[in-house]
Design an enzyme around this catalytic site. Structure first.
Site, PDB file in Angstrom:
ATOM      1  N   GLU A  26      -2.787   4.215 -12.026  1.00 54.26           N
ATOM      2  CA  GLU A  26      -4.080   3.595 -12.322  1.00 54.26           C
ATOM      3  C   GLU A  26      -4.947   4.544 -13.153  1.00 54.26           C
ATOM      4  O   GLU A  26      -5.797   4.113 -13.926  1.00 54.26           O
ATOM      5  CB  GLU A  26      -4.813   3.189 -11.026  1.00 54.26           C
ATOM      6  CG  GLU A  26      -5.901   2.157 -11.284  1.00 54.26           C
ATOM      7  CD  GLU A  26      -6.502   1.541 -10.031  1.00 54.26           C
ATOM      8  OE1 GLU A  26      -6.626   0.314  -9.966  1.00 54.26           O
ATOM      9  OE2 GLU A  26      -6.847   2.292  -9.102  1.00 54.26           O
ATOM     10  N   LYS A  59      -7.467 -10.279 -12.523  1.00 53.65           N
ATOM     11  CA  LYS A  59      -8.522 -10.737 -11.595  1.00 53.65           C
ATOM     12  C   LYS A  59      -9.280 -11.910 -12.201  1.00 53.65           C
ATOM     13  O   LYS A  59      -9.573 -12.906 -11.525  1.00 53.65           O
ATOM     14  CB  LYS A  59      -9.515  -9.596 -11.319  1.00 53.65           C
ATOM     15  CG  LYS A  59      -8.990  -8.493 -10.429  1.00 53.65           C
ATOM     16  CD  LYS A  59     -10.115  -7.504 -10.123  1.00 53.65           C
ATOM     17  CE  LYS A  59      -9.587  -6.250  -9.473  1.00 53.65           C
ATOM     18  NZ  LYS A  59     -10.596  -5.208  -9.299  1.00 53.65           N
ATOM     19  N   LYS A  78     -15.886  -0.234  -2.494  1.00 56.19           N
ATOM     20  CA  LYS A  78     -16.897   0.389  -3.357  1.00 56.19           C
ATOM     21  C   LYS A  78     -17.755  -0.689  -4.024  1.00 56.19           C
ATOM     22  O   LYS A  78     -18.966  -0.622  -4.014  1.00 56.19           O
ATOM     23  CB  LYS A  78     -16.196   1.254  -4.408  1.00 56.19           C
ATOM     24  CG  LYS A  78     -17.142   1.948  -5.352  1.00 56.19           C
ATOM     25  CD  LYS A  78     -16.397   2.824  -6.337  1.00 56.19           C
ATOM     26  CE  LYS A  78     -17.350   3.287  -7.419  1.00 56.19           C
ATOM     27  NZ  LYS A  78     -16.677   4.043  -8.469  1.00 56.19           N
ATOM     28  N   GLU A  85      -9.852  -9.605  -1.849  1.00 60.10           N
ATOM     29  CA  GLU A  85      -9.039  -9.387  -0.651  1.00 60.10           C
ATOM     30  C   GLU A  85      -9.909  -8.925   0.522  1.00 60.10           C
ATOM     31  O   GLU A  85      -9.815  -9.452   1.640  1.00 60.10           O
ATOM     32  CB  GLU A  85      -7.969  -8.315  -0.923  1.00 60.10           C
ATOM     33  CG  GLU A  85      -6.898  -8.720  -1.911  1.00 60.10           C
ATOM     34  CD  GLU A  85      -7.235  -8.358  -3.353  1.00 60.10           C
ATOM     35  OE1 GLU A  85      -8.443  -8.245  -3.678  1.00 60.10           O
ATOM     36  OE2 GLU A  85      -6.299  -8.201  -4.150  1.00 60.10           O
ATOM     37  N   GLY A 108     -12.549   5.000  -6.944  1.00 61.58           N
ATOM     38  CA  GLY A 108     -11.857   4.418  -5.787  1.00 61.58           C
ATOM     39  C   GLY A 108     -10.664   5.242  -5.327  1.00 61.58           C
ATOM     40  O   GLY A 108     -10.525   5.586  -4.153  1.00 61.58           O
ATOM     41  N   ARG A 109      -9.794   5.603  -6.257  1.00 64.56           N
ATOM     42  CA  ARG A 109      -8.570   6.325  -5.864  1.00 64.56           C
ATOM     43  C   ARG A 109      -8.823   7.804  -5.612  1.00 64.56           C
ATOM     44  O   ARG A 109      -7.898   8.554  -5.321  1.00 64.56           O
ATOM     45  CB  ARG A 109      -7.477   6.102  -6.919  1.00 64.56           C
ATOM     46  CG  ARG A 109      -7.901   6.439  -8.324  1.00 64.56           C
ATOM     47  CD  ARG A 109      -6.944   5.878  -9.371  1.00 64.56           C
ATOM     48  NE  ARG A 109      -7.479   6.044 -10.722  1.00 64.56           N
ATOM     49  CZ  ARG A 109      -8.328   5.208 -11.309  1.00 64.56           C
ATOM     50  NH1 ARG A 109      -8.737   4.143 -10.670  1.00 64.56           N
ATOM     51  NH2 ARG A 109      -8.753   5.435 -12.533  1.00 64.56           N
ATOM     52  N   HIS A 169      20.668   7.496   1.131  1.00 63.20           N
ATOM     53  CA  HIS A 169      21.670   6.454   1.364  1.00 63.20           C
ATOM     54  C   HIS A 169      21.306   5.176   0.619  1.00 63.20           C
ATOM     55  O   HIS A 169      21.799   4.103   0.945  1.00 63.20           O
ATOM     56  CB  HIS A 169      21.803   6.198   2.869  1.00 63.20           C
ATOM     57  CG  HIS A 169      22.117   7.464   3.616  1.00 63.20           C
ATOM     58  ND1 HIS A 169      23.403   7.917   3.808  1.00 63.20           N
ATOM     59  CD2 HIS A 169      21.303   8.415   4.152  1.00 63.20           C
ATOM     60  CE1 HIS A 169      23.375   9.067   4.464  1.00 63.20           C
ATOM     61  NE2 HIS A 169      22.101   9.400   4.679  1.00 63.20           N
TER      62      HIS A 169
HETATM   63  O1  F6P Z   1      -8.457  -3.391  -8.643  1.00 64.16           O
HETATM   64  C1  F6P Z   1      -8.479  -2.005  -8.708  1.00 64.16           C
HETATM   65  C2  F6P Z   1      -9.539  -1.410  -7.847  1.00 64.16           C
HETATM   66  O2  F6P Z   1     -10.769  -1.469  -8.471  1.00 64.16           O
HETATM   67  C3  F6P Z   1      -9.187   0.023  -7.482  1.00 64.16           C
HETATM   68  O3  F6P Z   1      -9.496   0.921  -8.472  1.00 64.16           O
HETATM   69  C4  F6P Z   1      -9.946   0.183  -6.217  1.00 64.16           C
HETATM   70  O4  F6P Z   1      -9.522   1.293  -5.483  1.00 64.16           O
HETATM   71  C5  F6P Z   1      -9.658  -1.135  -5.542  1.00 64.16           C
HETATM   72  O5  F6P Z   1      -9.649  -2.062  -6.596  1.00 64.16           O
HETATM   73  C6  F6P Z   1     -10.622  -1.542  -4.489  1.00 64.16           C
HETATM   74  O6  F6P Z   1     -11.912  -1.683  -5.018  1.00 64.16           O
HETATM   75  P1  F6P Z   1     -13.161  -1.774  -4.066  1.00 64.16           P
HETATM   76  O7  F6P Z   1     -13.253  -0.508  -3.302  1.00 64.16           O
HETATM   77  O8  F6P Z   1     -14.337  -1.976  -4.995  1.00 64.16           O
HETATM   78  O9  F6P Z   1     -12.975  -2.948  -3.163  1.00 64.16           O
END
Ligand code: F6P
Length: 537
Positions: free
Chosen positions: A346, A503, A199, A205, A260-261, A377
């Site tokens: 979150e 971050k 987003k 990452e 995002g979620r 188990h």
């Molecule tokens: O670090 C949390 C977050 O902002 C989440 O809320 C989100 O889903 C994820 O990182 C990924 O963010 P993006 O879609 O901006 O890469």
């Protein structure tokens, strides 16, 4: 104290009193009321929800519903559905319910253009998916993390058996190069493409994985135009995607007002459109939309979203249970605990409310879980006899497609047995009666260890079958539970400031990790860790 704070305090007091009094003994509630199992079960589209093994009573539900009215919870739902600013700290709406309103369904004037845009985005997603398949792309790798990973991954794992011939998805979320390596080592670069799903388009990452994927294609002899034809960007920041060299026709934008979620319904679902086809994806949206309608219109007393939210608050604020286990009796839903962990923790893992007031009540539980029967188990020992009470959500499908004789009946028998055992427990006299020599002190000590306290709550959601419709409904139901429980606590469920600090510090630390900057401003423990890493690597 604001009027809302007073209502919140009233709700918490109601829950605490109930936990100490009428709701304290679940078995007694069953004994008193032979109709309990029927009255606390709900028929939902494609599913049956059993809440009877929760300490709900008619009186509690009635009182909570009255409070919900005074808290203007119905208006809060309307505000969500009508696109008002429900995410106050970021000044945004939360438009995930609009994404699932089917084409041709009337929406308010204020939402019409946005809904039209969403429908044309769906058509673009469908066309791009077919284009990639037509170009011989057999593997689409989703590079995204958090909400840009878990939704598509959950749905693909659930429905992957229905993938269109010759199309498959792979997912890389972590910045750990092992994750990327594990996927790339099996791929033919000419038959693969990458979805850069972010987003913000600034997530460390995803950007690193995207750069490394591009590098990998280059190393395999692909030209720059060939590489860019293998990139798709899904983002709310199309300019940043252009700057990375993603072709205009491969950029699928979605609104900043989709969290995002909560974004699997948006262009973030593009990999699903490619792999499962647009018709299946629309079924996913339709399943969610049906639950939206249920939650929006159903009276509180029979409203699954509200009742699940009430149960959550009863556990946290009434009984003080610290965590909530999600146990799926369906391997295809193995990702669900992780998905719900992000959704709930979150969204509602906050200790300051929307007006800036410090919360004096517990908020989101720790959400965790696993797949039954395997976890029976493993951690079920603690669920049955541990010192913490952990409410459990059981989820299964009544019908399955495989035809291995007897397996599914055994699976469901296991799930039902766990819920029954958590409720029933076993007393000391019952345990002692199983000993051959009850007078023996060793037998008595053993019997005491074989006591189960019982009275432990669980919810069971039995889907008719696991399909796109029911998966959509399941996710939407959980979203509404989170929103409604957040609203009753006065929390903004749509921001996530708590992810920022780590971050920021990571940005400061990285040059110290690489040796480009001298160590400074660190606590002595963190500095020692970095020194140790640098001398060992
Ligand atoms: O670090 C949390 C977050 O902002 C989440 O809320 C989100 O889903 C994820 O990182 C990924 O963010 P993006 O879609 O901006 O890469």
């Amino acid at each position: 104290m604001s009027d809302f704070s007073k209502l919140r305090t009233e709700l918490v007091q109601l829950l605490r009193l109930h936990a100490l009094g009428a709701g304290a003994d679940l078995r007694a509630m069953f004994a008193r009321d032979p109709g309990r199992a029927q009255r606390f079960a709900l028929e939902l589209p494609g599913a049956w929800l059993d809440l009877s093994k929760q300490a709900l009573s008619d009186e509690l539900v009635y009182a909570a519903a009255q409070l919900a009215e005074r808290m203007q919870l119905r208006d809060a739902l309307k505000a969500l559905f009508e696109g008002h600013t429900v995410n106050a700290s970021e000044g945004r709406a939360a438009l995930h319910t609009l994404l699932r309103v089917p084409e041709g369904t009337p929406v308010t004037e204020a939402l019409r253009d946005r809904h039209d845009d969403m429908q044309s985005a769906l058509r673009r997603m469908a066309a791009l998916g077919e284009k990639l398949a037509g170009e011989g792309i057999e593997t689409l790798v989703n590079l995204g993390i958090g909400g840009s990973d878990l939704g598509p991954r959950l749905v693909y794992e659930a429905l992957g058996a229905q993938a269109l011939h010759g199309r498959r998805l792979r997912f890389v979320a972590n910045v750990d190069g092992n994750a990327l390596d594990a996927v790339l080592r099996h791929l033919d670069p000419r038959r693969s493409a990458f979805v850069l799903a972010s987003k913000s388009f600034s997530t460390q990452e995803t950007r690193m994985n995207a750069e490394s994927a591009m590098h990998w294609m280059r190393a395999h002899g692909l030209s720059e135009p060939e590489i860019s034809q293998r990139l798709v960007a899904v983002t709310a920041k199309p300019d940043a995607a252009r700057a990375m060299g993603v072709p205009e026709t491969h950029i699928l934008a979605f609104s900043e007002a989709v969290g995002g979620r909560y974004s699997v319904w948006s262009a973030i679902g593009f990999p699903l459109v490619y792999a499962l086809g647009i018709a299946r994806f629309r079924e996913l949206l339709d399943g969610a939309h049906q639950i939206d309608q249920h939650v929006l219109h159903q009276p509180w007393e029979s409203n699954a979203g509200f009742l699940l939210a009430l149960i959550e608050l009863l556990h946290r604020c009434g009984f003080g249970h610290p965590s909530h286990a999600v146990v799926v009796y369906d391997e295809r839903l193995a990702r669900l605990p992780e998905y719900l962990q992000q959704l709930e923790m979150e969204s509602n893992g906050k200790s300051v409310d929307v007006s800036g007031e410090t919360m004096s009540y517990p908020t989101a539980p720790v959400v965790w879980g696993g797949v039954g029967t395997s976890v029976q188990h493993a951690f079920f020992q603690a669920l049955h006899q541990g010192t913490d009470v952990v409410p459990v959500s059981f989820i299964a499908a009544a019908r399955v497609e495989h035809d291995f004789d007897g397996h599914h009946d055994a699976l469901i028998a296991n799930m039902a047995a766990q819920g029954a055992a958590l409720l029933r427990g076993r007393s000391y006299p019952e345990a002692l009666a199983q000993e051959s020599n009850p007078a023996d002190p060793a037998a008595q000590a053993r019997a005491r260890q074989r006591v189960f306290p019982g009275n432990r709550p669980s919810t069971t959601l039995l889907l008719e079958q696991l399909d796109a419709h029911s998966v959509g409904a399941l996710i939407a139901l959980m979203e509404h539970k989170v929103y409604l429980s957040g609203r009753m606590l006065g929390i903004n469920s749509f921001d996530q400031w708590g992810v920022e600090l780590g971050k920021e510090i990571c940005v400061q630390l990285l040059p110290m990790v690489t040796g480009e900057a001298a160590m400074s401003g660190l606590d002595s423990s963190t500095e020692a860790l970095l020194r140790r890493y640098r001398s060992t690597r």
